[in-house]
Design a protein around this motif. Sequence first.
Motif, PDB file in Angstrom:
ATOM      1  N   CYS B 274       0.823  -1.209   0.000  1.00 21.99           N
ATOM      2  CA  CYS B 274       0.000   0.000   0.000  1.00 21.99           C
ATOM      3  C   CYS B 274       0.855   1.257   0.000  1.00 21.99           C
ATOM      4  N   GLN B 275       0.570   2.125  -0.982  1.00 20.25           N
ATOM      5  CA  GLN B 275       1.295   3.397  -1.042  1.00 20.25           C
ATOM      6  C   GLN B 275       0.522   4.504  -0.351  1.00 20.25           C
ATOM      7  N   LEU B 276      -0.778   4.329  -0.286  1.00 23.10           N
ATOM      8  CA  LEU B 276      -1.619   5.358   0.320  1.00 23.10           C
ATOM      9  C   LEU B 276      -2.354   4.740   1.507  1.00 23.10           C
ATOM     10  N   PRO B 277      -1.670   4.570   2.625  1.00 23.78           N
ATOM     11  CA  PRO B 277      -2.315   3.884   3.739  1.00 23.78           C
ATOM     12  C   PRO B 277      -3.546   4.642   4.211  1.00 23.78           C
ATOM     13  N   GLY B 278      -4.528   3.887   4.610  1.00 15.48           N
ATOM     14  CA  GLY B 278      -5.709   4.494   5.213  1.00 15.48           C
ATOM     15  C   GLY B 278      -6.663   5.129   4.237  1.00 15.48           C
ATOM     16  N   GLU B 279      -6.492   4.850   2.952  1.00 15.42           N
ATOM     17  CA  GLU B 279      -7.376   5.531   2.009  1.00 15.42           C
ATOM     18  C   GLU B 279      -8.806   5.041   2.111  1.00 15.42           C
TER      19      GLU B 279
END
Lengths: 381, 288, 204
Positions: B274-279
Amino acid sequence: MDPRKPGERLLLQGNEAIVYGALAAGCRFYAGYPITPASEIAELLSVKLPQVNGTFIQMEDEIASMGAIIGASLAGVKSMTATSGPGFSLMQENLGYACIAEVPCVVVNVMRGGPSTGLPTNVAQGDVLMARWGTHGDHPIIVLAVSSVSDCFSITVKAFNLSEKYRVPVILLSDEVVAHTRECITLPQTEQVRVVDRIAPKTPPEWYKPYATNNRGVPDMAIFGDGYHHHVTGLVHDEWGFPTQNPKEIEGFHNRLHDKITKGFPEIMMTKTFDMADADICVITYGCVSRAARMAVKNAREHGVKVGLVQLVTLFPFPRKAIDSALRQCKAAIVSELNMGQMSREVNRVNQYDCRVIKHSRYDGQMITPDEITKQILSCA
Amino acid sequence: MVVEAEVIRQNYLRHNKKFPHVWCPGCGNGIVLGSLLRAIHSLGYDKDDVVVASGIGCSSRMTTYIDFNTLHTTHGRALTFATGVKLAKPRLRVITVMGDGDATAIGGNHFIHAARRNINITAIIVNNSTYGMTGGQYSPTTPYGSRSTTSVYGHVEHDFSISELAITAGASFVARGTVYHAAHLDRMIEQAIVKRGFAVVEVISNCHVQHGRRNKLGGAIQMINTFRDQAVPVAKAKKMSAEEMEGKFTIGVLCDVEKPISTEEYARIRHESCQLPGELHDEDDQDY
Amino acid sequence: MAESTPQESAYRYEICFSGSGGQGIITAAVVMAEAVGTLDGKYVCQTQSYGPEARGGKSKAEVVISNKPIDYPKALHIDLLLAMTQAACDAYFFGIKADGLLVVDKTLVEQLPTSRAIAIPFTHIARHDIGREMVANMVALGAVGFLCGQVILQNLEKALLARVPKGTEEMNREALQAGIEEAQKFNLAELPRSFINDFEEGEL
């Protein structure tokens, strides 16, 4: 990890551009089954989706894939699947479910030669009417067609937006040529992409009617786990979502289902025209054939023929208005397509003028060439 | 006991909406419904956290009557929809209710693959040996020689065991119960829901109207009493010979193993890449 | 979508890469398209046709280059045909323009259908000079890149290096350069002007 960033000029296949379009539109769930010539979409999404906190799953068949994307969408995640003719046949069952239960989702059909296993690696446009009428029963549906790599990005975004706004499955028809053609494209920045989301209910759960009529004709959509614990069914249902056999409710249900699309006609029906201003002959195309047609129109113009092109982006609901004005203006309309005349029949159906509608078909697994269309144009001039 | 039954009735049934139900008097489906509600109630789950998906058939009408997030899908496909729901929102407790034809004929492929995948879903399969809703045609669990509306000369095919199919296909938990042993069924369903992984409960049920009548098995009470006589607890069955087990079946937990759950494994992959955690649904990553 | 009449006249240059599956035909075409499209900044369309086999069987990939948006994505009249096998040469030769150019792998193509052809032993060079037969496609790409005159050769190398697996960059660079050097030895002006005679041309 991924060298491809927005703003950079990239060489992408049509199938890859569909993936970037879907991700830009907010798609975070994909379920599918391998099939030529659509597999690149699944392969790339299997890499990309976990990177953006999304989910990829390869199901046991296309029936299951369609079921899974409906489930994911009901749980609030924008979802899609991609397939080709044989898989699209299997999806028809649950596609009907998405229509009746009004579940937003996008189904990409990369068309190849049919029927049955047909011509897996050859181009065709034989699934056009199936995309409209494949699942049983009267149902509204939106069918869009792409003709280039940049279309694959932008029309995919559009497909998700329409699906979310109207709570209807959207079929995106690509074909083997568009799918595997590589062209340059500059991906827009995320904030430049206009993304539409379904509207969540604001009423408290005890007042919420999942299928109530409102002025948009599109009911607000609660998602599982958000406190509404409502019922979703594939049976004809009342405003509460429960099965009904009351004739009044059944009729009202069908009317609303169709009216919501009718209300959206101006936005949903998309066409592109080229050199139509003074045209007295027009070529009507969609998908990859539009590319040949543009070149043919230019060639014929050099011969002094006043010819233009109407390219259908939306195939269904049938863009009657645009076709009607072309038919009124022209003495002949050539419908070039890679099937035995599926859209030419549709064009003929709405023809109320003296315009001659000419069916121009090719179904040998090859593209229609510009010369073939030019010849048709010159024979009408 | 009476008070508790009233609490469950008030709390979990959609009173004002869809009653009376479609089931015939004496149908085992009501007993399964009761067991399911008691199991969920005793586990203390919030109604909003439970999704019940069903296919098509008599037992699958259950989703109409119970007040959870309910999903009445197409014939045989309940597990496919449930897979999508579970993957998209792992924190939801996903339970499917299917019939024997639903789960193992038209939905047989989805059933074995859900088991193979070991996704964290509970599958309750109500096995009444027939297609009741469509008028009593033979199903994959109709016994050899039985009469049905499509085997009036006697059934020439053999039935298969749903539980053994589930075990072979890789389910983490498989239990069998009957509508006679209601209290036992409560426990089986409760264990299955709690189990992490694909959990199956096969419920032997009666269709006296379509199956019983044509095979001279008696009315509802007589059929349900037959289950009492035929059912042998797993522990007892182990001590019995094949001859002694003739005409009988085992009930209880038939399989309970620990193995990696695909939803959890996928969450790990997602976490690592994941590059955008929490999306999107990071809050869900606590529980699969 | 109305477009103004083009001021500068549009040109169209078509390259067809052909051979058998497994020779890296499509990779070569993709690298060419990447260089011309993303680095040189021209319009480009790359297409391919293929059968069910991943190895063996005829393989064909086309690159159409233009200074304007490209309408028809596939090749219509080939300017340059690369044939890496005799079968491909025989099958696709008839799609070449009258003044087009045929480039063949001399190692595998023995019968030339025209004298307006350039034969370079790509596979031999790859096997003996570079040490890996696998990179024959890149030797050929170097030659095609030079002979077509449609791509900036530095960009071709850049595009190639961006696409090959880590650790194989040097080998691929050598292969590409070997192809360019071989091609430089030919004088295009010395070739016959057209591979059909004036009478036949008149008939076209």
